[in-house]
Write a protein that holds these residues in place. Structure first.
Motif, mmCIF file in Angstrom:
data_model
loop_
_atom_site.group_PDB
_atom_site.id
_atom_site.type_symbol
_atom_site.label_atom_id
_atom_site.label_comp_id
_atom_site.label_asym_id
_atom_site.label_seq_id
_atom_site.Cartn_x
_atom_site.Cartn_y
_atom_site.Cartn_z
ATOM 1 N N GLU A 66 51.786 66.496 13.388
ATOM 2 C CA GLU A 66 51.792 65.638 14.257
ATOM 3 C C GLU A 66 52.005 64.029 13.598
ATOM 4 O OE1 GLU A 66 52.549 63.711 17.906
ATOM 5 O OE2 GLU A 66 52.311 66.052 17.711
ATOM 6 N N GLU A 67 51.414 63.678 12.800
ATOM 7 C CA GLU A 67 51.405 62.460 11.958
ATOM 8 C C GLU A 67 52.685 62.261 11.137
ATOM 9 O OE1 GLU A 67 48.864 59.805 8.598
ATOM 10 O OE2 GLU A 67 48.106 61.883 9.184
ATOM 11 N N TRP A 68 53.164 63.346 10.529
ATOM 12 C CA TRP A 68 54.409 63.399 9.842
ATOM 13 C C TRP A 68 55.471 63.332 10.889
ATOM 14 C CZ3 TRP A 68 58.968 66.736 9.146
ATOM 15 C CH2 TRP A 68 59.534 66.295 7.945
ATOM 16 N N PHE A 69 55.420 64.011 11.900
ATOM 17 C CA PHE A 69 56.666 63.844 12.944
ATOM 18 C C PHE A 69 56.712 62.403 13.181
ATOM 19 C CE2 PHE A 69 56.319 68.719 13.574
ATOM 20 C CZ PHE A 69 57.511 68.856 12.930
ATOM 21 N N THR A 70 55.729 62.052 13.613
ATOM 22 C CA THR A 70 55.473 60.562 14.026
ATOM 23 C C THR A 70 56.265 59.606 13.267
ATOM 24 O OG1 THR A 70 53.567 60.824 15.495
ATOM 25 C CG2 THR A 70 53.946 58.626 15.023
ATOM 26 N N ALA A 71 56.121 59.721 11.935
ATOM 27 C CA ALA A 71 56.537 59.132 10.852
ATOM 28 C C ALA A 71 58.192 59.359 10.675
ATOM 29 C CB ALA A 71 55.994 59.232 9.509
ATOM 30 N N LEU A 72 58.598 60.607 10.852
ATOM 31 C CA LEU A 72 59.952 60.899 10.860
ATOM 32 C C LEU A 72 60.781 60.210 12.059
ATOM 33 C CD1 LEU A 72 61.847 63.188 9.469
ATOM 34 C CD2 LEU A 72 61.453 64.541 11.501
ATOM 35 N N GLU A 73 60.003 60.407 13.098
ATOM 36 C CA GLU A 73 60.864 59.727 14.347
ATOM 37 C C GLU A 73 60.876 58.254 14.449
ATOM 38 O OE1 GLU A 73 58.433 61.953 17.356
ATOM 39 O OE2 GLU A 73 59.555 63.569 16.852
ATOM 40 N N GLU A 74 59.708 57.730 13.992
ATOM 41 C CA GLU A 74 59.810 56.257 13.695
ATOM 42 C C GLU A 74 60.819 55.562 12.913
ATOM 43 O OE1 GLU A 74 55.805 55.182 13.045
ATOM 44 O OE2 GLU A 74 55.178 55.403 15.192
ATOM 45 N N GLY A 75 61.146 56.431 11.812
ATOM 46 C CA GLY A 75 62.032 56.083 10.840
ATOM 47 C C GLY A 75 63.370 56.462 11.207
ATOM 48 N N GLY A 76 63.415 57.052 12.530
ATOM 49 C CA GLY A 76 64.995 57.424 12.995
ATOM 50 C C GLY A 76 65.627 58.530 11.904
ATOM 51 N N LEU A 77 64.757 59.475 11.597
ATOM 52 C CA LEU A 77 65.164 60.459 10.535
ATOM 53 C C LEU A 77 65.222 61.784 11.200
ATOM 54 C CD1 LEU A 77 63.278 59.094 7.500
ATOM 55 C CD2 LEU A 77 65.491 58.856 7.767
ATOM 56 N N ALA A 78 66.022 62.861 10.568
ATOM 57 C CA ALA A 78 65.937 63.982 10.884
ATOM 58 C C ALA A 78 65.959 64.676 9.372
ATOM 59 C CB ALA A 78 67.465 64.236 11.466
ATOM 60 N N LEU A 79 66.065 66.230 9.456
ATOM 61 C CA LEU A 79 66.077 66.816 8.293
ATOM 62 C C LEU A 79 67.157 67.970 8.143
ATOM 63 C CD1 LEU A 79 63.684 67.331 6.126
ATOM 64 C CD2 LEU A 79 63.280 69.440 7.205
ATOM 65 N N LYS A 80 67.928 67.565 7.261
ATOM 66 C CA LYS A 80 69.294 68.398 6.611
ATOM 67 C C LYS A 80 68.811 69.409 5.931
ATOM 68 C CE LYS A 80 74.016 68.102 5.510
ATOM 69 N NZ LYS A 80 75.122 67.230 5.017
ATOM 70 N N VAL A 81 68.998 70.703 6.442
ATOM 71 C CA VAL A 81 68.393 71.958 5.701
ATOM 72 C C VAL A 81 69.584 72.791 5.253
ATOM 73 C CG1 VAL A 81 66.081 71.447 6.602
ATOM 74 C CG2 VAL A 81 67.778 73.110 7.614
ATOM 75 N N SER A 82 69.203 73.783 4.304
ATOM 76 C CA SER A 82 70.069 74.846 4.032
ATOM 77 C C SER A 82 69.951 76.049 4.860
ATOM 78 C CB SER A 82 69.785 75.147 2.341
ATOM 79 O OG SER A 82 70.520 76.585 2.309
ATOM 80 N N ASP A 83 70.842 76.576 5.264
ATOM 81 C CA ASP A 83 70.904 77.649 6.248
ATOM 82 C C ASP A 83 70.356 79.195 5.519
ATOM 83 O OD1 ASP A 83 71.593 76.589 8.328
ATOM 84 O OD2 ASP A 83 73.735 77.029 8.040
ATOM 85 N N ASP A 84 70.027 78.925 4.310
ATOM 86 C CA ASP A 84 69.747 80.047 3.325
ATOM 87 C C ASP A 84 68.227 80.718 3.973
ATOM 88 O OD1 ASP A 84 71.722 79.843 1.659
ATOM 89 O OD2 ASP A 84 70.369 78.766 0.109
ATOM 90 N N PRO A 85 68.323 81.984 3.999
ATOM 91 C CA PRO A 85 67.052 82.626 4.669
ATOM 92 C C PRO A 85 65.816 82.109 3.928
ATOM 93 C CG PRO A 85 68.469 84.186 3.458
ATOM 94 C CD PRO A 85 69.073 83.038 3.480
ATOM 95 N N ALA A 86 64.511 82.344 4.651
ATOM 96 C CA ALA A 86 63.290 82.036 3.943
ATOM 97 C C ALA A 86 63.166 82.774 2.769
ATOM 98 C CB ALA A 86 62.127 82.414 5.026
ATOM 99 N N GLY A 87 62.592 82.022 1.655
ATOM 100 C CA GLY A 87 62.641 82.651 0.219
ATOM 101 C C GLY A 87 63.586 82.110 -0.502
ATOM 102 N N GLY A 88 64.861 81.353 -0.097
ATOM 103 C CA GLY A 88 65.719 80.807 -0.529
ATOM 104 C C GLY A 88 65.315 79.843 -1.403
ATOM 105 N N ASN A 89 66.206 78.817 -1.909
ATOM 106 C CA ASN A 89 65.773 77.518 -2.660
ATOM 107 C C ASN A 89 65.212 76.558 -1.767
ATOM 108 O OD1 ASN A 89 65.619 75.332 -4.172
ATOM 109 N ND2 ASN A 89 67.799 75.387 -5.102
#
Length: 126
Positions: A66-89
């Motif tokens: 909850e605290e992390w998401f609040t900071a993410l949203e207040e910073g106007g940020l999103a997370l760009k991630v790899s589509d690799d399956p779990a266990g990838g890099n």
């Protein structure tokens, strides 16, 4: 291929599938503190010698999602991630401006779908 995540549950599931945890660090920035967001994929990141210093008072610390998401949203940020399956890099992620995610979804919505129809050849109309 990568995707941009803004949905809290999607981010949490992506991180959890890779053993990730939310961490924050407050660093001095003039007369205020600035919060740095990060995800850790192992306790070693929290316990390393490079985690402390004059610019890292207290270093990174585990926080609630909850605290992390609040900071993410207040910073106007999103997370760009790899589509690799779990266990990838697990290191294949970066923070991007939330507007970039909005632009990508708008661009996708504005592109017409390909429609294939079968019927008489228009060249044979007469």
């Amino acid at each position: 291929m990568s995707q941009i995540l803004t949905d809290r549950e999607a981010i949490r599931q992506w991180a959890a599938a890779r053993g990730g945890n939310p961490i924050l660090m407050d660093v001095p920035d003039g007369s205020q503190n600035r919060t740095i967001l990060q995800l850790t994929f192992g306790q070693h990141a929290l316990n390393s010698d490079g985690n402390e210093g004059t610019d890292r008072i207290g270093g990174f610390h585990l926080v609630s999602w909850e605290e992390w998401f609040t900071a993410l949203e207040e910073g106007g940020l999103a997370l760009k991630v790899s589509d690799d399956p779990a266990g990838g890099n697990e290191a294949e992620f970066e923070f991007v401006a939330r507007e970039e995610a909005d632009r990508e979804s708008t661009d996708a919505a504005q592109k017409p779908a390909s429609i294939v129809t079968e019927g008489p050849n228009p060249a044979n109309r007469g």
